[in-house]
Design a protein around this motif. Structure first.
Motif, PDB file in Angstrom:
ATOM      1  N   PHE A  69       0.841  -1.200   0.000  1.00 47.50           N
ATOM      2  CA  PHE A  69       0.000   0.000   0.000  1.00 47.50           C
ATOM      3  C   PHE A  69       0.873   1.246   0.000  1.00 47.50           C
ATOM      4  CE2 PHE A  69       0.132  -0.940   4.696  1.00 47.50           C
ATOM      5  CZ  PHE A  69       0.860   0.181   5.090  1.00 47.50           C
ATOM      6  N   THR A  70       0.242   2.330  -0.385  1.00 54.65           N
ATOM      7  CA  THR A  70       0.759   3.671  -0.152  1.00 54.65           C
ATOM      8  C   THR A  70      -0.298   4.413   0.643  1.00 54.65           C
ATOM      9  OG1 THR A  70       2.098   3.745  -2.161  1.00 54.65           O
ATOM     10  CG2 THR A  70       1.452   5.854  -1.209  1.00 54.65           C
ATOM     11  N   ILE A  71       0.076   4.960   1.778  1.00 56.78           N
ATOM     12  CA  ILE A  71      -0.834   5.775   2.566  1.00 56.78           C
ATOM     13  C   ILE A  71      -0.375   7.217   2.467  1.00 56.78           C
ATOM     14  CG2 ILE A  71      -1.675   6.321   4.885  1.00 56.78           C
ATOM     15  CD1 ILE A  71      -1.654   3.391   5.536  1.00 56.78           C
ATOM     16  N   ARG A  72      -1.269   8.066   2.010  1.00 59.97           N
ATOM     17  CA  ARG A  72      -0.965   9.490   1.867  1.00 59.97           C
ATOM     18  C   ARG A  72      -1.621  10.245   3.028  1.00 59.97           C
ATOM     19  NH1 ARG A  72       1.613   9.787  -2.807  1.00 59.97           N
ATOM     20  NH2 ARG A  72       1.133   8.259  -4.434  1.00 59.97           N
ATOM     21  N   ILE A  73      -0.807  10.976   3.754  1.00 63.09           N
ATOM     22  CA  ILE A  73      -1.268  11.700   4.937  1.00 63.09           C
ATOM     23  C   ILE A  73      -1.205  13.194   4.646  1.00 63.09           C
ATOM     24  CG2 ILE A  73      -0.884  12.118   7.401  1.00 63.09           C
ATOM     25  CD1 ILE A  73       0.488   9.380   7.525  1.00 63.09           C
ATOM     26  N   ASP A  75      -2.492  17.349   5.707  1.00 70.55           N
ATOM     27  CA  ASP A  75      -2.919  18.209   6.805  1.00 70.55           C
ATOM     28  C   ASP A  75      -4.324  18.727   6.519  1.00 70.55           C
ATOM     29  OD1 ASP A  75      -2.632  20.269   4.944  1.00 70.55           O
ATOM     30  OD2 ASP A  75      -0.754  21.016   5.800  1.00 70.55           O
ATOM     31  N   ASN A  76      -4.816  19.607   7.383  1.00 73.37           N
ATOM     32  CA  ASN A  76      -6.206  20.063   7.256  1.00 73.37           C
ATOM     33  C   ASN A  76      -6.429  20.998   6.075  1.00 73.37           C
ATOM     34  OD1 ASN A  76      -7.339  18.602   9.418  1.00 73.37           O
ATOM     35  ND2 ASN A  76      -6.552  20.078  10.900  1.00 73.37           N
ATOM     36  N   THR A  77      -5.356  21.423   5.411  1.00 76.14           N
ATOM     37  CA  THR A  77      -5.506  22.229   4.197  1.00 76.14           C
ATOM     38  C   THR A  77      -5.502  21.357   2.947  1.00 76.14           C
ATOM     39  OG1 THR A  77      -3.128  22.599   3.826  1.00 76.14           O
ATOM     40  CG2 THR A  77      -4.257  24.090   5.362  1.00 76.14           C
ATOM     41  N   GLY A  78      -5.258  20.039   3.123  1.00 78.86           N
ATOM     42  CA  GLY A  78      -5.201  19.135   1.988  1.00 78.86           C
ATOM     43  C   GLY A  78      -3.806  18.919   1.441  1.00 78.86           C
ATOM     44  N   ARG A  79      -2.794  19.525   2.049  1.00 77.75           N
ATOM     45  CA  ARG A  79      -1.414  19.360   1.603  1.00 77.75           C
ATOM     46  C   ARG A  79      -0.860  18.032   2.097  1.00 77.75           C
ATOM     47  NH1 ARG A  79       3.213  23.188   4.121  1.00 77.75           N
ATOM     48  NH2 ARG A  79       2.064  22.465   5.952  1.00 77.75           N
ATOM     49  N   GLU A  80      -0.335  17.211   1.194  1.00 77.47           N
ATOM     50  CA  GLU A  80       0.257  15.935   1.592  1.00 77.47           C
ATOM     51  C   GLU A  80       1.575  16.197   2.307  1.00 77.47           C
ATOM     52  OE1 GLU A  80       1.842  11.713  -0.359  1.00 77.47           O
ATOM     53  OE2 GLU A  80       0.592  13.081  -1.553  1.00 77.47           O
ATOM     54  N   VAL A  81       1.691  15.690   3.529  1.00 79.63           N
ATOM     55  CA  VAL A  81       2.876  15.962   4.344  1.00 79.63           C
ATOM     56  C   VAL A  81       3.680  14.708   4.658  1.00 79.63           C
ATOM     57  CG1 VAL A  81       1.893  18.048   5.349  1.00 79.63           C
ATOM     58  CG2 VAL A  81       1.529  15.859   6.488  1.00 79.63           C
ATOM     59  N   ILE A  82       3.043  13.526   4.605  1.00 78.66           N
ATOM     60  CA  ILE A  82       3.717  12.263   4.883  1.00 78.66           C
ATOM     61  C   ILE A  82       3.235  11.232   3.868  1.00 78.66           C
ATOM     62  CG2 ILE A  82       4.134  10.427   6.574  1.00 78.66           C
ATOM     63  CD1 ILE A  82       3.372  12.407   8.780  1.00 78.66           C
ATOM     64  N   THR A  83       4.160  10.424   3.360  1.00 77.87           N
ATOM     65  CA  THR A  83       3.812   9.307   2.496  1.00 77.87           C
ATOM     66  C   THR A  83       4.402   8.044   3.102  1.00 77.87           C
ATOM     67  OG1 THR A  83       3.891  10.729   0.546  1.00 77.87           O
ATOM     68  CG2 THR A  83       3.912   8.361   0.166  1.00 77.87           C
ATOM     69  N   VAL A  84       3.564   7.006   3.232  1.00 76.65           N
ATOM     70  CA  VAL A  84       3.993   5.732   3.810  1.00 76.65           C
ATOM     71  C   VAL A  84       3.886   4.663   2.727  1.00 76.65           C
ATOM     72  CG1 VAL A  84       3.560   4.016   5.604  1.00 76.65           C
ATOM     73  CG2 VAL A  84       3.162   6.442   6.089  1.00 76.65           C
ATOM     74  N   ASN A  85       4.998   3.994   2.436  1.00 78.86           N
ATOM     75  CA  ASN A  85       5.025   2.964   1.395  1.00 78.86           C
ATOM     76  C   ASN A  85       5.347   1.607   2.007  1.00 78.86           C
ATOM     77  OD1 ASN A  85       4.564   4.651  -0.936  1.00 78.86           O
ATOM     78  ND2 ASN A  85       6.643   5.417  -0.693  1.00 78.86           N
ATOM     79  N   ARG A  86       4.495   0.631   1.710  1.00 77.56           N
ATOM     80  CA  ARG A  86       4.730  -0.736   2.162  1.00 77.56           C
ATOM     81  C   ARG A  86       4.716  -1.672   0.959  1.00 77.56           C
ATOM     82  NH1 ARG A  86       0.444  -4.874   5.019  1.00 77.56           N
ATOM     83  NH2 ARG A  86       1.932  -6.356   5.893  1.00 77.56           N
ATOM     84  N   PRO A  87       5.834  -2.335   0.645  1.00 82.23           N
ATOM     85  CA  PRO A  87       5.835  -3.304  -0.450  1.00 82.23           C
ATOM     86  C   PRO A  87       5.205  -4.618  -0.006  1.00 82.23           C
ATOM     87  CG  PRO A  87       7.989  -3.230   0.570  1.00 82.23           C
ATOM     88  CD  PRO A  87       7.157  -2.176   1.264  1.00 82.23           C
ATOM     89  N   LEU A 102       8.874  -1.017   5.899  1.00 79.07           N
ATOM     90  CA  LEU A 102       8.002   0.081   5.502  1.00 79.07           C
ATOM     91  C   LEU A 102       8.844   1.352   5.442  1.00 79.07           C
ATOM     92  CD1 LEU A 102       4.442   0.721   6.831  1.00 79.07           C
ATOM     93  CD2 LEU A 102       6.154   2.498   7.169  1.00 79.07           C
ATOM     94  N   GLU A 103       8.587   2.183   4.436  1.00 76.98           N
ATOM     95  CA  GLU A 103       9.338   3.425   4.226  1.00 76.98           C
ATOM     96  C   GLU A 103       8.426   4.618   4.460  1.00 76.98           C
ATOM     97  OE1 GLU A 103      11.911   4.176   0.501  1.00 76.98           O
ATOM     98  OE2 GLU A 103      10.070   5.355   0.183  1.00 76.98           O
ATOM     99  N   VAL A 104       8.945   5.629   5.163  1.00 80.44           N
ATOM    100  CA  VAL A 104       8.176   6.843   5.456  1.00 80.44           C
ATOM    101  C   VAL A 104       8.899   8.039   4.854  1.00 80.44           C
ATOM    102  CG1 VAL A 104       7.187   8.311   7.248  1.00 80.44           C
ATOM    103  CG2 VAL A 104       7.289   5.825   7.583  1.00 80.44           C
ATOM    104  N   GLN A 105       8.156   8.861   4.120  1.00 86.17           N
ATOM    105  CA  GLN A 105       8.699  10.062   3.488  1.00 86.17           C
ATOM    106  C   GLN A 105       8.006  11.310   4.029  1.00 86.17           C
ATOM    107  OE1 GLN A 105       8.008   9.590  -0.707  1.00 86.17           O
ATOM    108  NE2 GLN A 105       9.149   7.664  -0.854  1.00 86.17           N
TER     109      GLN A 105
END
Length: 221
Positions: A69-73, A75-87, A102-105
């Motif tokens: 999966f990729t989880i896109r996180i 903030d409350n303005t809709g700006r992506e601040v964290i991306t979590v990638n799991r192969p 798991l990798e966190v960006q």
């Protein structure tokens, strides 16, 4: 504080983070696995971020606990601040050479750390690493993660595994909620002065623990 990844400034103030999975009506009624959505809140219940899982229907329904999966996180303005990638990797102690990682960006495209599963025949164990793959913290779970009628705690420890500095907790939230929706409610407790990059990696660790141990468990009920 000016050197923090954009969007993580608020984590600098937090020593407790709540992650609440939103109920998906289709999943609750038909039992069809849908993309997970989460609200990430402070200890007062105020939303700090929201997160959306990205993958395909095949992964969600056939590879559910071990799915990539990729989880896109954002903030409350809709700006992506964290991306979590799991192969897609193995989820068995019989294959110690291909365990979970798991990798966190943050911001997206800039690696801030990793969560690496450690082989152990009895306990769930993970290592939190920084962007250079240097070990920072350990996470050690209990022998049994069913959590019947109680919370399940994964302890966050120093590298020597002797001192406990925090925990990731799966909250038991009641029979009706768990049986009919199987939603996840987690709490992360860490020192307030922990590097915000590592706090972001801890959020990624929480998602990984949820998928590995609680995706289909119904909390042991």
């Amino acid at each position: 504080i000016h050197n923090l990844p954009p969007g993580l400034e608020y984590l600098n103030q937090l020593d407790r983070i709540i992650i609440h999975q939103q109920v998906e009506l289709l999943e609750a009624i038909l039992g069809t696995e849908t993309s997970s959505k989460y609200e990430i809140k402070n200890h007062l219940g105020e939303r700090v971020y929201f997160a959306v899982e990205e993958n395909d229907c095949f992964d969600r329904n056939l590879c559910s606990p071990i799915r990539s999966f990729t989880i896109r996180i954002a903030d409350n303005t809709g700006r992506e601040v964290i991306t979590v990638n799991r192969p897609l990797r193995c989820n068995s102690c019989w294959f110690p050479c291909f365990l979970q990682e798991l990798e966190v960006q943050s911001p997206p495209g800039t690696i801030v750390g990793y969560v690496v599963q450690n082989w152990d025949p009895f306990l769930p164990k993970f290592t939190i690493q920084n962007e250079s793959k240097e070990d920072v913290l350990k996470i050690i779970g209990p022998y049994a993660t069913c959590g019947c009628f109680e919370d399940v705690d994964f302890e966050v420890k120093a590298l020597n595994e002797m001192s406990t500095i925090g925990k990731i907790s799966k909250y038991w939230s009641g029979f009706v909620n768990n049986v009919f929706t199987n939603t996840a409610n987690f709490g992360i407790q860490v020192p307030v002065d922990l590097d915000v990059r590592i706090k972001a990696v801890m959020i990624g660790a929480c998602f990984l623990i949820d998928l590995m141990f609680f995706e289909n468990s119904l909390d042991g009920l």
